[in-house]
Enzyme design. Sequence first.
Site, short mmCIF file in Angstrom:
data_model
loop_
_atom_site.label_atom_id
_atom_site.label_comp_id
_atom_site.label_asym_id
_atom_site.label_seq_id
_atom_site.Cartn_x
_atom_site.Cartn_y
_atom_site.Cartn_z
N LYS A 42 0.83 -1.19 0.00
CA LYS A 42 0.00 0.00 0.00
C LYS A 42 0.87 1.25 0.00
O LYS A 42 0.41 2.35 -0.28
CB LYS A 42 -0.86 0.02 1.27
CG LYS A 42 -1.69 -1.22 1.46
CD LYS A 42 -2.37 -1.17 2.85
CE LYS A 42 -2.90 -2.52 3.22
NZ LYS A 42 -3.36 -2.55 4.63
N GLU A 98 7.91 2.65 -6.36
CA GLU A 98 8.06 2.21 -4.97
C GLU A 98 8.13 3.39 -4.00
O GLU A 98 8.56 4.48 -4.37
CB GLU A 98 9.33 1.37 -4.82
CG GLU A 98 9.10 -0.13 -4.86
CD GLU A 98 8.45 -0.68 -3.58
OE1 GLU A 98 7.79 0.07 -2.84
OE2 GLU A 98 8.65 -1.88 -3.32
N ASP A 99 7.72 3.14 -2.80
CA ASP A 99 7.83 4.15 -1.76
C ASP A 99 9.25 4.20 -1.20
O ASP A 99 9.85 5.24 -1.08
CB ASP A 99 6.82 3.89 -0.62
CG ASP A 99 6.81 2.43 -0.15
OD1 ASP A 99 7.56 1.59 -0.72
OD2 ASP A 99 6.04 2.12 0.77
N ASP A 102 14.66 -0.55 1.33
CA ASP A 102 15.45 -0.68 2.56
C ASP A 102 16.51 -1.76 2.33
O ASP A 102 17.61 -1.47 1.89
CB ASP A 102 14.51 -0.99 3.72
CG ASP A 102 15.23 -1.07 5.06
OD1 ASP A 102 16.46 -0.83 5.09
OD2 ASP A 102 14.58 -1.38 6.07
N PHE A 151 13.82 4.39 10.78
CA PHE A 151 12.47 4.00 10.41
C PHE A 151 11.63 5.25 10.18
O PHE A 151 11.54 6.11 11.05
CB PHE A 151 11.83 3.12 11.49
CG PHE A 151 10.63 2.40 10.96
CD1 PHE A 151 10.79 1.27 10.15
CD2 PHE A 151 9.35 2.85 11.21
CE1 PHE A 151 9.69 0.62 9.62
CE2 PHE A 151 8.24 2.19 10.68
CZ PHE A 151 8.42 1.08 9.90
N ASP A 158 3.91 3.27 6.59
CA ASP A 158 3.20 3.04 7.86
C ASP A 158 4.08 2.43 8.94
O ASP A 158 5.15 1.89 8.68
CB ASP A 158 2.04 2.07 7.63
CG ASP A 158 2.53 0.62 7.46
OD1 ASP A 158 3.39 0.40 6.58
OD2 ASP A 158 2.08 -0.26 8.21
N ARG A 164 0.12 6.59 7.43
CA ARG A 164 0.23 6.62 5.97
C ARG A 164 -0.26 7.94 5.38
O ARG A 164 0.19 8.38 4.32
CB ARG A 164 -0.60 5.50 5.33
CG ARG A 164 -0.06 4.10 5.55
CD ARG A 164 -0.78 3.14 4.62
NE ARG A 164 -0.64 1.74 5.01
CZ ARG A 164 0.38 0.96 4.67
NH1 ARG A 164 1.36 1.44 3.94
NH2 ARG A 164 0.42 -0.30 5.05
P1 IMP Z 1 12.93 -4.01 1.84
O1 IMP Z 1 12.48 -5.34 1.29
O2 IMP Z 1 13.73 -4.17 3.09
O3 IMP Z 1 13.63 -3.17 0.80
O4 IMP Z 1 11.63 -3.23 2.31
C1 IMP Z 1 10.67 -2.84 1.43
C2 IMP Z 1 9.36 -2.49 2.09
O5 IMP Z 1 9.45 -2.44 3.51
C3 IMP Z 1 8.90 -1.12 1.69
O6 IMP Z 1 8.18 -1.16 0.48
C4 IMP Z 1 8.07 -0.69 2.86
O7 IMP Z 1 6.75 -1.15 2.72
C5 IMP Z 1 8.73 -1.35 4.04
N1 IMP Z 1 9.67 -0.43 4.71
C6 IMP Z 1 11.02 -0.40 4.65
N2 IMP Z 1 11.55 0.58 5.40
C7 IMP Z 1 10.49 1.22 5.95
C8 IMP Z 1 10.37 2.38 6.83
O8 IMP Z 1 11.35 3.03 7.25
N3 IMP Z 1 9.11 2.72 7.17
C9 IMP Z 1 8.01 2.06 6.74
N4 IMP Z 1 8.06 0.99 5.91
C10 IMP Z 1 9.30 0.58 5.52
MG MG Z 2 6.50 -0.73 -0.45
#
Ligand code: IMP
Ligand code: MG
Length: 179
Positions: A42, A98-99, A102, A151, A158, A164
């Site tokens: 989302k 993408e938002d 990480d 974070f 969220d 959000r």
């Molecule tokens: P990744 O797989 O670790 O790259 O994480 C990807 C997903 O984790 C993102 O699309 C977010 O939904 C969530 N995410 C990662 N870091 C954060 C953060 O700092 N706040 C909120 N959601 C996060």
């Molecule tokens: Mg995401």
Amino acid sequence: MGTDLESVLVSKEEIDAKLAELAAKIDAEYAGKELLLVGVLKGAVMVMADLARTLSNPVTMDWMAVSSYGAGTQSSGVVRILKDLDTDIKGKHVLIVEDIIDSGLTLSWLLSNLGSREPASLNVCTLLRKPDAAKVAIDVKWVGFDIPSEFVVGYGLDYGEKYRNLPFVGTLAPHVYGG
Ligand code: IMP
Ligand code: MG
């Protein structure tokens, strides 16, 4: 802004200006081509909505929902499809919106999954990227902001489904998530 938030990391004005900058580059890249934006639910809802409205060229949109996080703040490494695309992307120019990236686990999984469907091209645009993302070999064509490994919430992001709807990106006070 309430005691749960520590600071504003990226303001609404900074987001708007950056999206305009990215949109101009995306418009140029896909000039004369049909572009499908794939938003990742989302979190990417806000970026998708604002970026799409900033683009001059017409686009179509589709959505995918994947899950890599539970209610916590650490990536589990397990990606599940909660909702697949409605459309066949074979032969299409696809841009994943993408938002945040990480660990990059979600995105590298998504790239291989969508890549196997034989799109004409596959690129990524993300509003935010954390330093850990550099550790995995993923090619992200457009990045809004490189941010510290904290974070963050707001503008689609969220913590336990909250925050959000904030119009900016902020850092969450450690006491909220027990950090
Ligand atoms: P990744 O797989 O670790 O790259 O994480 C990807 C997903 O984790 C993102 O699309 C977010 O939904 C969530 N995410 C990662 N870091 C954060 C953060 O700092 N706040 C909120 N959601 C996060
Ligand atoms: Mg995401």
